[in-house]
Structures are given as structure tokens and as C-alpha cells.
Motif scaffolding. Structure first.
Motif, PDB file in Angstrom:
ATOM      1  N   GLY A 112       0.806  -1.214   0.000  1.00 52.50           N
ATOM      2  CA  GLY A 112       0.000   0.000   0.000  1.00 52.50           C
ATOM      3  C   GLY A 112       0.837   1.260   0.000  1.00 52.50           C
ATOM      4  N   ARG A 113       1.828   1.326   0.899  1.00 49.54           N
ATOM      5  CA  ARG A 113       2.606   2.569   0.977  1.00 49.54           C
ATOM      6  C   ARG A 113       3.500   2.751  -0.249  1.00 49.54           C
ATOM      7  N   ALA A 114       3.997   1.641  -0.810  1.00 53.04           N
ATOM      8  CA  ALA A 114       4.811   1.757  -2.017  1.00 53.04           C
ATOM      9  C   ALA A 114       3.982   2.280  -3.184  1.00 53.04           C
ATOM     10  N   LEU A 115       2.753   1.789  -3.324  1.00 52.15           N
ATOM     11  CA  LEU A 115       1.876   2.268  -4.397  1.00 52.15           C
ATOM     12  C   LEU A 115       1.525   3.738  -4.205  1.00 52.15           C
ATOM     13  N   LEU A 116       1.240   4.131  -2.973  1.00 52.49           N
ATOM     14  CA  LEU A 116       0.888   5.529  -2.718  1.00 52.49           C
ATOM     15  C   LEU A 116       2.051   6.451  -3.077  1.00 52.49           C
ATOM     16  N   ALA A 117       3.267   6.081  -2.659  1.00 50.43           N
ATOM     17  CA  ALA A 117       4.428   6.926  -2.945  1.00 50.43           C
ATOM     18  C   ALA A 117       4.691   7.012  -4.444  1.00 50.43           C
ATOM     19  N   ALA A 118       4.637   5.867  -5.124  1.00 48.69           N
ATOM     20  CA  ALA A 118       4.903   5.858  -6.562  1.00 48.69           C
ATOM     21  C   ALA A 118       3.817   6.604  -7.330  1.00 48.69           C
TER      22      ALA A 118
END
Length: 672
Positions: free
Chosen positions: A384-390
Motif C-alpha cells: 500500500g505505501r509503495a503504491l501511494l508513494a509511486a
């Protein structure tokens, strides 16, 4: 001999065209989001095996052609495989621009081959050192291609594959000319075959990492260019051309390259037929990020799957990024499911997580490949956090739904209370830090929204129920005679407090418990039932298919939810849709579903006596069970999945029309 070589090369191009079409189709359906292709998975595909067979046949024909004529004559003819691929894929519906480009490529290649064949060519000077140089260049090129990341991944692998193909062709040319010396010829053939095999592997990675247009354009241009240059530099087979013919050949090569680029671009462009039947203009491309997804068994995974299938049913293009499960036999229908590398944890038998680096690479790749209209994550963990940042770096609108409570994870580890409380605070701070940067935040219930605010998320949070398919659970079985069955559905983990239900059943001889689900506490709960002497009245079903679950709901008379960390409780809503009265702990969001005396009862968490009293009251009063069951159906009607889907689509459209929050806005409350 040259004419015969041209014939073999043209026939080989036909086989190569068929090979490309079949292998690309297989790779796109069996690749992982990281752009890596598992050959063991591909080998099970009949389509891929058929493509390999065509490719091997085409290679044999091409090798035969190389033994009969110089590379400058044979290798450029491989470009015609692209012409065949494009024209065959478009059938009768081919735009004028494509027809012109195909004709230009054919004429330019024919002219290039004729000028090369008409000029005298010196005898090839095949030396071992020249062949070794070509072979050693292969690994260096492969490493360079594999080092390309992000958006350059597809182009890098395609270019490396093309160069390896060209070098392999040059080495195989040396093998063909060295046939009188069998040991040298065999060694050269093995080396050339290894280069081509390496190029083939890189080509599979390229197909999985990006669009067909990039793959085909890079390989079609660089393969013959590499082969011809290597042949002329290493073996001295440069044709003696007068300046005018040399200039003409250069122009023809450039014209052919331009035509190739047009044809390659057409592979990712819609055909005329496609334009007549486009995706509905209302359709969105939605990427759901899920740190837990079927075959995982929990409420968040169940909700994400139901949301994904529901959105797809409305005509949206839905993709899901999840940690790769150990095994997945589920039918995901029209969803496109992407897997990020993951590993198991010692804290839970089924939960798998991705490393921050693995999740980041997966997120970068899937966003570049899918290019979604909106990203909707279901948690703030690694995926989740990787997708949000990207997504934020790319300006893609983001939505986040919270299903998380730190207590849900810490229940798997025995810790001193001070340490437990400190970790809970850290968990909430981490969630708030991640979700503060999200465009829109939602949660299933008002109580869950209050919990977020109480733990520091100082911004409005939308409340959207997880929703269920009410009609799916509506059928009721004929009332059973004898013992009354009380049902629990969910994970058998610490925060679910299923031991309270078993202890209550031990006090009520006319009651039996049906327990559906699995988890870390199953063995302990089984032992508890045996210790209390109720093993014959407590049935552990484990995980059951959906059809069996619907039947179990229909055959039971009471539903019990003793959990104290429910942000909504999908299982409770399903039981209500099935017409069951509910006895639940007075904790978290359960009071939003259970109205005491109307559709069931609430009891103080941990109070087994109170739970037993409420269960006994319902067990002895069929009329109360019937009236409360009817009330359950009426109360849960507002949680119909259709309304949930409509609400989320509205959120997505609003997000797509709104700018992403600035750095200042993310530090201040903003409208969700």
C-alpha cells in the motif's frame, strides 16, 4: 545460392512472425508484475510451446540461409516478420498509414538486400579470436540490459535481446562457414546457440515488462544492424560498393527503420475495428493495492476481492497488486492480478509480506505498465505505501481505505502490556503518517472514522460500508429440530475471542457451535473444547468454499461475534443478510450493526456469563429468533454492495478531477 538463401530467410521470417504473436500472448498472461517470467509457468502454456516450436523452425531456416549467403543479405530479411505480424494481426481492417508503411519496409529491405547482393563481397576471414570477441560481448550486453529499471526496463531488455540475436547470428555464420572443420564449427554453433537462447530469455522478460511496440521496434532494428556490423567488422564481409550505391543503401536502411517504427507503434494502437467497439467512456482503469487478498482468508482480503469483482462487473478495468501467495487456485475472472515478491512471517501461518524494496519495485513497474486512472490501497503496509508513494510521484490520484487496527497484528505475539501499548501507539502514528499524504481516505464505519481521528488523522474521512451481496445470503433452510446451532465465521485468532463462545456453549447443553474459519488459535480452541467436554458440540469446519458457507448460514439459528477489533465485520453483515439474530461483543463497530432487543443482543466483552445468558434466551425462543432475524435483514439492507460500488466509483471520479494535495495541504486538514 543467394536466391536460395533469400527463400529460406523469407520462410524463416514467416515462422518468426507466428512465434512472436504466440509467445507474446502467453507471456502477457503468465508474467508477474516485476517483469520477470517464470519459465516453469510458461512451459505449461500450449500457446507458448507452439510459439517456441515456430521460433526453433524459423531459426533452423535462418541458419540454413546464413550458410548460403552473407549476413548483409540474409539478416535484413528478418525485418519482414514484423510486416507479417502487423498485417496478420489486423486482418482486413488495416489503416492506409499501416499499408503504406508495410510497403515501404518491403521495398526498402528488398533494395538493401539487392544492393548488398549485387556488390562483390570479399571472402569471410573467420578467426577464433573474432568469434570469441563476439561471444564475450554477449554477457556484457545482457548485464547492461538487465540493469535497466523502471520505464527503461522494457527497452533495455529488448535492445539487449536484439544485440544478442545479432551476435548469435554472426557466430552461427562463422559456424556455417567452418563446417569443413567440425570441432570448430560445433564450438561456434554451441556459442551462437547460447547467445540466441540468452536473447530469447531476455525477449520474454521484455514482453512481460512493457508494450509490444517497444519490444518489436527495438529487436527489429537492432538485430540486423548488430549482425551486419559484427559481420563486417569481425569477418571483413563488407561489400565493395561505389559511393552512390553505398549512399543508396544507407538511405534504404533509414527508410526501412522509419517504416519499422510506424509498424511497431501500430501494435499498441487501436485498429479501426477497435474504434467501433471501444470501452465505455464511463469505464475507469483502477489499480487496487492489497497487502492481503485471496487466497488469504480475512475481512480485508474478502472485501478487496468483492470490490474488485464488483467494479469489473460494472465495466471498469480493474488491476490488483498483492504479495505473491504460496499457492493460488482461485479464479480471478476478469481481474488482472499482479504479484509482488513476498515471504511468510513467523507471526501468522498464512499472512505474507513484501519487503519495502520488493514492493517499491513492483509498484513502480505496475504503474508504468498499467497507467491507472486512480490507485486505491487497502492498507498502509509495504504494498500500500509503495503504491501511494509511486502514484504521488506520477501525479496519479490516490484513495486509501483503512481496515487496520494494530491490535489485529499484536494478537499473534505475547508481549508485556507496556510494550504492547507502546507498539500500538507506534502503529497508529505510522498509519497516520502514510494516510496524511493520500488524496481521499475512507473507512467502513463512523466508529472506525472516530478511531482514526482519535489517533491523529486530522482530516475528514469518508465513511463507505464494505457492503455485501444481500441476495446471495437471502435463502433460508427449513428450521432444524433438536439442538440450536450458534455460528461463528472468521479468523481463529486472538482478537476474535472465540474461546468465549466455546465456554458459553459448555454451559448450555441445548446449544452447539459451528465454527467456520482457520487461524493461529485453532489448535488451542480445539483443545479447549475437549477440556470442557463439548468437543461433540463444537464443530470446526476450517475454511469452506463460498457455496458451503451460504448453506451453513442458512442452517444455523444464531450468529455470534465475540471479536473486539472489528472495524465493520463483514461476517456479521452476511449473517444478518441470511436472517440470523446476532449476539455480539459491545466493542468497536459492532454496535453499528446490532440493536439490542431489535435484531440481537450486545454483551460486555469478556463476560462469558452475559454471553451465555443472551444465547440461552434466543435458543429457547424461536419467535424472538424469527423476529430478530427479520430485523437483521431490514437493518443490513443499507449495506448492499451495489451502493458501496456506486460510492467508490463516485470517489474515484472526484479524485480524478481533483489535484493531488501539496506538501502544505498534506500537513493540514483537507477535504476527503
Amino acid at each position: 545460392m543467394t536466391l536460395l538463401a533469400v527463400g529460406f530467410a523469407l520462410l524463416g521470417a514467416c515462422f518468426f512472425a507466428g512465434s512472436v504473436a504466440l509467445q507474446h500472448k502467453a507471456v502477457q498472461t503468465r508474467s508477474s508484475v516485476t517483469g520477470r517470467v517464470e519459465l516453469t509457468r510458461l512451459a505449461r502454456s500450449r500457446t507458448w510451446r507452439a510459439g517456441v516450436l515456430l521460433g526453433v523452425t524459423g531459426t533452423a531456416l535462418h541458419l540454413t540461409a546464413l550458410s548460403l549467403a552473407p549476413l548483409a543479405v540474409v539478416q535484413p530479411l528478418g525485418v519482414l516478420s514484423l510486416v507479417l505480424t502487423v498485417l496478420a494481426g489486423r486482418g482486413a481492417v488495416t489503416a492506409r498509414r499501416i499499408r503504406v508503411a508495410a510497403a515501404v519496409v518491403c521495398v526498402a529491405v528488398a533494395g538493401f538486400v539487392l544492393t548488398s547482393a549485387s556488390a562483390p563481397v570479399p571472402h569471410a576471414n573467420i578467426t577464433t579470436s573474432a568469434v570469441v570477441l563476439a561471444v564475450l560481448a554477449g554477457p556484457a550486453v545482457a548485464v547492461a540490459g538487465l540493469a535497466c529499471l523502471g520505464r527503461a526496463r522494457c527497452l533495455g531488455r529488448s535492445a539487449a535481446a536484439a544485440v544478442l540475436f545479432g551476435l548469435g547470428a554472426a557466430v552461427l555464420r562463422a559456424a556455417a562457414l567452418s563446417l569443413p572443420h567440425l570441432p570448430a564449427a560445433a564450438g561456434f554453433a554451441l556459442a551462437g546457440g547460447a547467445l540466441i537462447a540468452g536473447g530469447g530469455w531476455l525477449l520474454q522478460q521484455a514482453h512481460a515488462a512493457g508494450p509490444t511496440a517497444v519490444v518489436v521496434a527495438a529487436t527489429t532494428v537492432l538485430d540486423p544492424l548488430t549482425a551486419v556490423v559484427a559481420d563486417q567488422l569481425l569477418y571483413g564481409e563488407a561489400p565493395h560498393l561505389v559511393p552512390a550505391l553505398a549512399a543508396a543503401r544507407l538511405v534504404l536502411a533509414l527508410v526501412a527503420v522509419l517504416g519499422v517504427l510506424v509498424l511497431a507503434g501500430s501494435l499498441s494502437s487501436p485498429t479501426e475495428h477497435d474504434k467501433e467497439t471501444p470501452m465505455p467512456t464511463s469505464g475507469l482503469r483502477i489499480l487496487l493495492g492489497a497487502d492481503t487478498f485471496p487466497p488469504d482468508i480475512n475481512g480485508a482480503a474478502h472485501f478487496t476481492a468483492r470490490l474488485a469483482h464488483g467494479l469489473a462487473g460494472l465495466g471498469h478495468d480493474v488491476h490488483v497488486l498483492r504479495p505473491r501467495p504460496r499457492r493460488d487456485d482461485a479464479d480471478h475472472g476478469s481481474l488482472t492480478v499482479h504479484d509482488a515478491r513476498a515471504f511468510g512471517t513467523p507471526f501468522h501461518p498464512t499472512f505474507r509480506i513484501s519487503t519495502p524494496g520488493g514492493a517499491r519495485r513492483a509498484a513502480e513497474d505496475v504503474l508504468d505498465r498499467v497507467r491507472p486512472d486512480v490507485v486505491h490501497v487497502q492498507s498502509h503496509f509495504s504494498v500500500g505505501r509503495a503504491l501511494l508513494a509511486a502514484a504521488h510521484r506520477r501525479g496519479i490520484p490516490t484513495v486509501a481505505t483503512n481496515h487496520f487496527m494494530p491490535e489485529n497484528l499484536l494478537g499473534y505475539v505475547r508481549l508485556p502490556q507496556p510494550v504492547r501499548r507502546a507498539l500500538i501507539r507506534v502503529g497508529w502514528r505510522d498509519l497516520v503518517r502514510v494516510y496524511r499524504a493520500v488524496g481521499t481516505v475512507t473507512t467502513p464505519t463512523p466508529r472506525a472514522a472516530e478511531l482514526l481521528a482519535r489517533n491523529g488523522l486530522e482530516r475528514p474521512v469518508g465513511v463507505i460500508s464494505c457492503g455485501i451481496d444481500l441476495a446471495h445470503y437471502a435463502e433460508r433452510a427449513t428450521p432444524a429440530t433438536g439442538d440450536v446451532a450458534v455460528l461463528f465465521v472468521g479468523r481463529l485468532d486472538a482478537e476474535k475471542n472465540v474461546d468465549e463462545l466455546i465456554r458459553a456453549v459448555a454451559r448450555l447443553p441445548r446449544l452447539r457451535a459451528e465454527i467456520v474459519g482457520d487461524g493461529s488459535c485453532r489448535a488451542a480452541l480445539t483443545s479447549l473444547a475437549a477440556e470442557l467436554g463439548v468437543a461433540d458440540r463444537v464443530c470446526f469446519h476450517g475454511f469452506v468454499p463460498d457455496a458451503d458457507l451460504v448453506r451453513i448460514y442458512a442452517c444455523c439459528q444464531i450468529f455470534c461475534m465475540p471479536g473486539t477489533a472489528e472495524l465493520q465485520s463483514i461476517a456479521t453483515m452476511e449473517a444478518m443478510a441470511a436472517g440470523l439474530p446476532v449476539v455480539a461483543a459491545d466493542a468497536m463497530a459492532l454496535p453499528h450493526l446490532v440493536r439490542p432487543g431489535v435484531n440481537g443482543h450486545l454483551y460486555p466483552p469478556g463476560d462469558v456469563d452475559a454471553l451465555a445468558i443472551r444465547l440461552d434466551e434466543l435458543a429457547g425462543d424461536p419467535g424472538a429468533r424469527a423476529s430478530m432475524g427479520a430485523a437483521s435483514r431490514a437493518l443490513v439492507a443499507r449495506h448492499d454492495l451495489a451502493g458501496t460500488l456506486e460510492s467508490f466509483v463516485s470517489v474515484y471520479r472526484q479524485a480524478c478531477g481533483a489535484a493531488q494535495p501539496t506538501e502544505t495541504e498534506r500537513r493540514e486538514p483537507s477535504v476527503a
